[in-house]
Design a protein around this motif. Structure first.
Motif, PDB file in Angstrom:
ATOM      1  N   MET A  46       0.850  -1.199   0.000  1.00 14.78           N
ATOM      2  CA  MET A  46       0.000   0.000   0.000  1.00 14.78           C
ATOM      3  C   MET A  46       0.880   1.242   0.000  1.00 14.78           C
ATOM      4  O   MET A  46       1.790   1.371   0.804  1.00 14.78           O
ATOM      5  N   GLU A  47       0.602   2.140  -0.938  1.00 16.87           N
ATOM      6  CA  GLU A  47       1.417   3.332  -1.033  1.00 16.87           C
ATOM      7  C   GLU A  47       1.107   4.290   0.113  1.00 16.87           C
ATOM      8  O   GLU A  47      -0.048   4.415   0.528  1.00 16.87           O
ATOM      9  N   PRO A  48       2.150   4.939   0.624  1.00 14.86           N
ATOM     10  CA  PRO A  48       1.912   5.893   1.708  1.00 14.86           C
ATOM     11  C   PRO A  48       1.095   7.085   1.222  1.00 14.86           C
ATOM     12  O   PRO A  48       1.194   7.509   0.075  1.00 14.86           O
ATOM     13  N   LEU A  49       0.267   7.606   2.095  1.00 13.84           N
ATOM     14  CA  LEU A  49      -0.577   8.763   1.784  1.00 13.84           C
ATOM     15  C   LEU A  49       0.285  10.000   1.594  1.00 13.84           C
ATOM     16  O   LEU A  49       1.170  10.281   2.400  1.00 13.84           O
ATOM     17  N   GLN A  50       0.029  10.720   0.519  1.00 10.33           N
ATOM     18  CA  GLN A  50       0.789  11.922   0.226  1.00 10.33           C
ATOM     19  C   GLN A  50       0.098  13.141   0.820  1.00 10.33           C
ATOM     20  O   GLN A  50      -1.134  13.203   0.884  1.00 10.33           O
ATOM     21  N   PRO A  51       0.881  14.117   1.254  1.00 15.69           N
ATOM     22  CA  PRO A  51       0.275  15.330   1.828  1.00 15.69           C
ATOM     23  C   PRO A  51      -0.528  16.085   0.784  1.00 15.69           C
ATOM     24  O   PRO A  51      -0.070  16.299  -0.333  1.00 15.69           O
ATOM     25  N   THR A  52      -1.721  16.444   1.143  1.00 14.20           N
ATOM     26  CA  THR A  52      -2.568  17.274   0.298  1.00 14.20           C
ATOM     27  C   THR A  52      -2.573  18.702   0.842  1.00 14.20           C
ATOM     28  O   THR A  52      -2.067  18.977   1.933  1.00 14.20           O
ATOM     29  N   LEU A  53      -3.152  19.602   0.076  1.00 13.40           N
ATOM     30  CA  LEU A  53      -3.217  20.997   0.508  1.00 13.40           C
ATOM     31  C   LEU A  53      -4.038  21.141   1.784  1.00 13.40           C
ATOM     32  O   LEU A  53      -3.700  21.930   2.670  1.00 13.40           O
ATOM     33  N   ASN A  54      -5.105  20.329   1.890  1.00 12.42           N
ATOM     34  CA  ASN A  54      -5.929  20.387   3.101  1.00 12.42           C
ATOM     35  C   ASN A  54      -5.156  19.897   4.318  1.00 12.42           C
ATOM     36  O   ASN A  54      -5.250  20.465   5.420  1.00 12.42           O
ATOM     37  N   LEU A  55      -4.380  18.813   4.134  1.00  6.99           N
ATOM     38  CA  LEU A  55      -3.592  18.290   5.253  1.00  6.99           C
ATOM     39  C   LEU A  55      -2.511  19.279   5.671  1.00  6.99           C
ATOM     40  O   LEU A  55      -2.227  19.435   6.860  1.00  6.99           O
ATOM     41  N   LEU A  56      -1.900  19.928   4.707  1.00  7.70           N
ATOM     42  CA  LEU A  56      -0.867  20.912   5.037  1.00  7.70           C
ATOM     43  C   LEU A  56      -1.466  22.101   5.785  1.00  7.70           C
ATOM     44  O   LEU A  56      -0.870  22.637   6.723  1.00  7.70           O
ATOM     45  N   ASN A  57      -2.651  22.535   5.364  1.00  6.87           N
ATOM     46  CA  ASN A  57      -3.322  23.628   6.055  1.00  6.87           C
ATOM     47  C   ASN A  57      -3.655  23.255   7.494  1.00  6.87           C
ATOM     48  O   ASN A  57      -3.464  24.039   8.427  1.00  6.87           O
ATOM     49  N   SER A  58      -4.168  22.046   7.699  1.00  6.87           N
ATOM     50  CA  SER A  58      -4.542  21.611   9.054  1.00  6.87           C
ATOM     51  C   SER A  58      -3.309  21.413   9.930  1.00  6.87           C
ATOM     52  O   SER A  58      -3.365  21.608  11.143  1.00  6.87           O
ATOM     53  N   MET A  59      -2.162  21.040   9.310  1.00  4.91           N
ATOM     54  CA  MET A  59      -0.941  20.825  10.089  1.00  4.91           C
ATOM     55  C   MET A  59      -0.462  22.116  10.726  1.00  4.91           C
ATOM     56  O   MET A  59       0.182  22.107  11.783  1.00  4.91           O
ATOM     57  N   LEU A  60      -0.759  23.252  10.096  1.00  4.40           N
ATOM     58  CA  LEU A  60      -0.360  24.533  10.658  1.00  4.40           C
ATOM     59  C   LEU A  60      -1.087  24.824  11.961  1.00  4.40           C
ATOM     60  O   LEU A  60      -0.616  25.635  12.777  1.00  4.40           O
ATOM     61  N   HIS A  61      -2.237  24.204  12.171  1.00  3.95           N
ATOM     62  CA  HIS A  61      -3.024  24.431  13.380  1.00  3.95           C
ATOM     63  C   HIS A  61      -2.832  23.321  14.410  1.00  3.95           C
ATOM     64  O   HIS A  61      -2.536  23.601  15.574  1.00  3.95           O
ATOM     65  N   CYS A  62      -2.997  22.069  13.975  1.00  2.00           N
ATOM     66  CA  CYS A  62      -2.988  20.974  14.963  1.00  2.00           C
ATOM     67  C   CYS A  62      -2.544  19.676  14.296  1.00  2.00           C
ATOM     68  O   CYS A  62      -3.213  19.193  13.372  1.00  2.00           O
ATOM     69  N   PRO A  63      -1.437  19.066  14.728  1.00  2.00           N
ATOM     70  CA  PRO A  63      -1.008  17.788  14.147  1.00  2.00           C
ATOM     71  C   PRO A  63      -2.029  16.667  14.351  1.00  2.00           C
ATOM     72  O   PRO A  63      -2.170  15.792  13.492  1.00  2.00           O
ATOM     73  N   TYR A  64      -2.746  16.701  15.479  1.00  2.00           N
ATOM     74  CA  TYR A  64      -3.733  15.641  15.741  1.00  2.00           C
ATOM     75  C   TYR A  64      -4.882  15.715  14.734  1.00  2.00           C
ATOM     76  O   TYR A  64      -5.398  14.687  14.296  1.00  2.00           O
ATOM     77  N   LYS A  65      -5.265  16.925  14.356  1.00  2.00           N
ATOM     78  CA  LYS A  65      -6.315  17.082  13.343  1.00  2.00           C
ATOM     79  C   LYS A  65      -5.828  16.510  12.012  1.00  2.00           C
ATOM     80  O   LYS A  65      -6.579  15.820  11.299  1.00  2.00           O
ATOM     81  N   THR A  66      -4.581  16.774  11.663  1.00  2.00           N
ATOM     82  CA  THR A  66      -4.021  16.246  10.412  1.00  2.00           C
ATOM     83  C   THR A  66      -4.011  14.726  10.427  1.00  2.00           C
ATOM     84  O   THR A  66      -4.354  14.066   9.430  1.00  2.00           O
ATOM     85  N   TRP A  67      -3.625  14.152  11.558  1.00  2.00           N
ATOM     86  CA  TRP A  67      -3.589  12.683  11.669  1.00  2.00           C
ATOM     87  C   TRP A  67      -4.978  12.086  11.518  1.00  2.00           C
ATOM     88  O   TRP A  67      -5.159  11.075  10.833  1.00  2.00           O
ATOM     89  N   GLN A  68      -5.973  12.699  12.156  1.00  2.00           N
ATOM     90  CA  GLN A  68      -7.345  12.196  12.035  1.00  2.00           C
ATOM     91  C   GLN A  68      -7.847  12.299  10.603  1.00  2.00           C
ATOM     92  O   GLN A  68      -8.491  11.368  10.094  1.00  2.00           O
ATOM     93  N   LEU A  69      -7.579  13.403   9.929  1.00  2.00           N
ATOM     94  CA  LEU A  69      -8.013  13.558   8.542  1.00  2.00           C
ATOM     95  C   LEU A  69      -7.367  12.511   7.640  1.00  2.00           C
ATOM     96  O   LEU A  69      -8.003  11.972   6.725  1.00  2.00           O
TER      97      LEU A  69
END
Length: 887
Positions: free
Chosen positions: A1-24
């Motif tokens: 299984m290929e690893p999930l690549q960062p999307t623009l939404n994930l990068l935006n959420s990472m600026l606020h909360c890493p836990y939110k990015t992980w859940q998404l």
């Protein structure tokens, strides 16, 4: 299984909360559209996330993204991309806590529930990530753990003042589900009350709904709502609101937080010129109820928001899920559809906020007056001032458990065993030794032992009056058997010890036959002698003993009974009468010295705090108290001073119009401390090392030749070489840059001692004075008042001056040594105080005035002794030449 690549939404959420990015990333959930609170931050975050996404896609960064800070922006984007990849690749969720972004997040309900299950301290107000990390380093991760850190003050000490937020008390309120009152609020009920609440779009600085309710004499609330369809209608609504507020000029205006106050101020300054003078009056009427929840009252809620506090009080909103973020979404829905249902929902939500505000106000009023025990029990309210501090040396009473442990604990007390247990093992003819609590008086009645009359060791009889002091008549009638008498208890110092000495002063009683007045030479002496007070002040200042402890010591050692409060009062009275002039003269000595060392420290007092300043030379020191750290008094005190001031790097000293020498020890400590923090900063290490070599060579010269500029000026070239090599050049490391700026700013003031004789390179003379005061500060623990502190500082002034001159403070107080000793006569300005000058005259052992005149003409008289003391000291205690010479 290929690893999930960062999307623009994930990068935006990472600026606020890493836990939110992980859940998404794990749930593949879309990011719900939210309304960011600040447009400026949103733009910056969007540009950073877009840059990171472009790097991941292998595209070049457009100029519109990187702007003018390409290198730094690229590094930040690469770091964001790396953090995002590491987060979504991990199978375990990263740690998370409550942050500002949580109010906008789609996972806020689930995260809030998990944080409550963990009892996380981030749920408390003011718990930023930095503060949370600080507590985690101490091993405190839960609210329950944090609650055990609160310590109420001991009874009798200064109660908690409403000056800062006590997060430990907030945790205790949640743990015990009680409302804690630190200090009673001054909130009252008025005949007319106004409650304000605004709804707006912060990113547009637009208040589209101004709501308030007015309650007159506890009648039904009258609501007012000023709605804006468009932003250009905002000014008209504010004018209507100001008109409404002006109709009730005496009514307090209650609001929650600073949002409403700032909006009103902005409106008054921007649109209503006629209200610029009236606005300060309206501003004084405004009462921020949130402020009381930060300092006075601590309810058992995780936050201090209006929603949480009002729901704790039983208030419910029409829309259960209503909050500030959702109200902005409703406004957007209304702008898109124009439906009246959204407008009605917003107006109802605003009125609910006003009613909730009224509910909080009534609750605070009840807390302000509800100090009766039944009210506290009913509302589960605890006054912090009534909380008892638990001692580890006493058994805490547990009423629910029972009284068995209390009975067992009482049976283990010393007096209980001695009076009720041990005597049972003795023969019946014996009785237990009486303790002070059970000792009986000689009269056989209950009570304390009567004070016994002290044996008189010496009797002094004064001669009778020859002339009536009132009418001048010589026709006096003497009573040979009637005499006025007073006993003075004192101490006598002998080579083998100290003992009590009682002197009885007697004077005959005489009647004037002309004016009919009864005359008697009444002694002005206190009931206690000079030696006793000398020993008491010696204990108080040099050994930092309390008045109560000194009272117990002189009672046990010398049999002299004097209570704590009378001892303190008489001690201060004796000091002011005897030595007050000496402390003032020492101040004059210091201010006339060529070099003055200055330092200061804080001092907590009863109900306030202040600062104690130390002014020292190599032979004298005096102390001064000020309520603040402001140096205005210093400029006035030293406005005519032409010498050199040695001090630390406090910026207040920069305003002095005098030559300054900075303490190099303070600089060395700072350099050394930062060297330990960054031992691998090679540039900074070399800079510090070379400075140490420079200063060491100078100190070696001082050790050989002293503080003489003829030898010290030889190091000027070395100082200039270091300046060119390390101060004037550009540095790369952060610490090197910071210290090069600091050294450059104070460079000339660091080396003043090289160009003057007798100027130290450190501030140790003042620091020693600070340490002496700090010992007393540690003992009193904030329980001293300002007037008591000022009297103590006078005593410490004389005591420390004696220490600097290697004189015994006790001998000084007993008149065995004087202020002129162990110091150059050139350092003593003007003339000595009367009692010190008289002590010097008596030390000459001249029998008569004629011998004084001979000594005076022999050119042996120092400059600090007047040639005509009878005229100079006429108003300062002069009696006669016999008294002056001690003959």
């Amino acid at each position: 299984m290929e690893p999930l690549q960062p999307t623009l939404n994930l990068l935006n959420s990472m600026l606020h909360c890493p836990y939110k990015t992980w859940q998404l990333s794990k749930e593949n959930a879309p990011v719900e559209p939210t309304i960011p609170l600040l447009q400026k931050d949103r733009a910056k975050n969007e540009r950073l996330a877009a840059a990171a996404w472009a790097i991941e896609q292998g595209e070049s960064l457009p100029y519109s993204i990187v702007r003018s800070t390409a290198s730094k922006f690229t590094k930040d984007a690469e770091a964001l991309l790396a953090r995002t990849k590491a987060c979504i690749a991990n199978d375990t969720p990263p740690p998370f806590s409550l942050i500002a972004h949580c109010s906008e997040c789609q996972f806020k309900e689930s995260c809030y529930k998990k944080l409550k299950e963990k009892d996380c301290i981030s749920l408390l107000p003011g718990m930023t990530p930095t503060v949370v990390a600080k507590y985690h380093k101490k091993g405190i991760t839960t609210i329950t753990q944090l609650s055990h850190m609160f310590r109420p003050r001991r009874s009798g000490r200064v109660p908690h003042r409403a000056v800062r937020y006590l997060v430990e008390l907030k945790a205790l309120a949640i743990r015990e589900q009680k409302t804690f009152v630190v200090q009673p609020t001054n909130v009252t009920r008025a005949a007319v009350s106004i409650y304000l609440d605004f709804e707006g779009l912060p990113d547009e600085k637009f208040q589209y709904l101004l709501g308030c309710i007015i309650i007159e004499n506890d009648r039904t609330p009258e609501p007012f709502s000023f709605w804006c369809d468009h932003i250009w209608q905002e000014s008209e609504n504010f004018k209507k609101l100001f008109t409404l507020l002006s109709n009730y000029p005496d009514a307090p205006i209650y609001h929650y937080g600073s949002y409403e106050a700032k909006a009103l101020k902005r409106a008054a300054q921007q649109w209503m010129d006629n209200l610029k003078e009236e606005w300060p009056v309206i501003e004084k009427r405004m009462v921020n109820l949130l402020g009381y929840l930060r300092t006075h009252v601590y309810p058992p809620t995780y936050g201090n928001g209006l929603k949480e506090v009002a729901r704790f009080l039983g208030f419910q909103w029409t829309e259960p899920d209503a909050d500030g973020v959702r109200s902005m979404q409703w406004r957007r829905q209304w702008e898109a559809t124009g439906s009246h249902s959204w407008k009605d929902k917003l107006i109802q939500y605003n009125q609910d906020d006003c009613m909730a505000l009224q509910k909080v106000h009534q609750w605070l009023c009840d807390l302000a007056i509800g100090d009766q025990p039944e009210n506290q029990q009913k509302e589960n309210v605890q006054q912090v001032s009534q909380m008892r501090k638990h001692s580890p040396y006493k058994l805490r009473a547990n009423v629910e458990f029972g009284e068995d442990f209390q009975v067992i604990n009482k049976a283990a007390y010393f007096d209980y065993q001695r009076d009720k247990i041990y005597w049972r093992n003795q023969p019946k003819s014996q009785t237990p030794a009486a303790t002070p609590a059970t000792k009986k008086s000689k009269h056989g009645r209950k009570g304390s032992l009567a004070r016994q009359t002290k044996k008189v060791n010496e009797v002094v009889v004064r001669p009778a009056h020859d002339v009536c002091p009132h009418c001048g008549s010589r026709k006096l009638h003497h009573f040979p058997t009637l005499k006025f008498s007073i006993k003075q208890t004192d101490l006598t110092f002998t080579p083998s010890g100290v003992r009590r000495h009682v002197i009885q002063y007697k004077s005959p009683i005489t009647d004037c036959t002309k004016c009919g007045r009864r005359l008697a030479i009444r002694s002005s002496r206190l009931h206690y002698g000079d030696n006793l007070f000398a020993l008491v002040i010696h204990y108080y200042v040099n050994y930092h003993l309390s008045n109560e402890m000194i009272s117990n010591m002189i009672r046990e050692q010398y049999g002299i009974r004097i209570g704590r409060q009378p001892l303190a009062s008489l001690k201060n009275k004796w000091w002011n009468r005897t030595w007050g002039q000496d402390a003032a003269y020492i101040r004059t000595i210091v201010l006339h010295s060529p070099v003055i060392h200055i330092d200061e420290t804080s001092m907590p007092l009863k109900g306030q705090s202040g600062h104690v300043w130390v002014f020292a030379t190599t032979h004298s020191v005096f102390y001064h108290y000020t309520p603040t750290r402001n140096t205005d008094f210093l400029r006035e005190l030293l406005k005519d001073y032409k010498g050199i001031v040695v001090s630390d790097f406090y910026p207040g000293y920069e305003t002095l119009d005098a030559t300054r020498q900075k303490c190099l020890i303070h600089l060395i400590r700072d350099l050394n401390d930062d060297l330990f923090k960054v031992p691998y900063d090679e540039e900074y290490r070399v800079m510090v090392s070379e400075f140490g070599k420079l200063l060491r060579g100078i100190i070696e010269t001082i050790d050989r030749h002293g503080l003489q500029k003829i030898y010290l000026e030889k190091h000027t070239s070395e100082v200039e070489h270091y300046n060119q090599a390390f101060i004037e050049k550009d540095h790369a490391s952060e610490l090197s840059v910071r210290y090069s700026k600091r050294l450059k700013k104070h460079w000339d003031e660091l080396w003043t001692f090289l160009h003057h004789d007798g100027v130290p390179w450190n501030n140790n003379n003042a620091e020693v004075g600070i340490k002496a005061f700090a010992q007393h500060r540690h003992g009193v623990k904030g329980m001293m008042r300002e007037d008591g502190l000022r009297e103590y500082l006078q005593m410490l002034t004389v005591a420390q001056t004696c220490r600097y001159r290697n004189l015994s403070f006790l001998d000084y107080l007993r008149g065995r040594c004087g202020i002129w000793q162990n110091v150059s006569p050139m350092a003593l300005p003007g003339y000595l105080p009367f009692k010190q000058a008289r002590l010097y005259a008596r030390s000459l052992r001249l029998p008569r005035k004629a011998h004084w005149n001979i000594w005076k003409r022999s050119a042996k008289r120092p400059s600090f002794i007047p040639d005509k003391p009878d005229k100079l000291y006429q108003e300062q205690g002069w009696v006669s030449w016999d008294d002056w010479l001690g003959s």
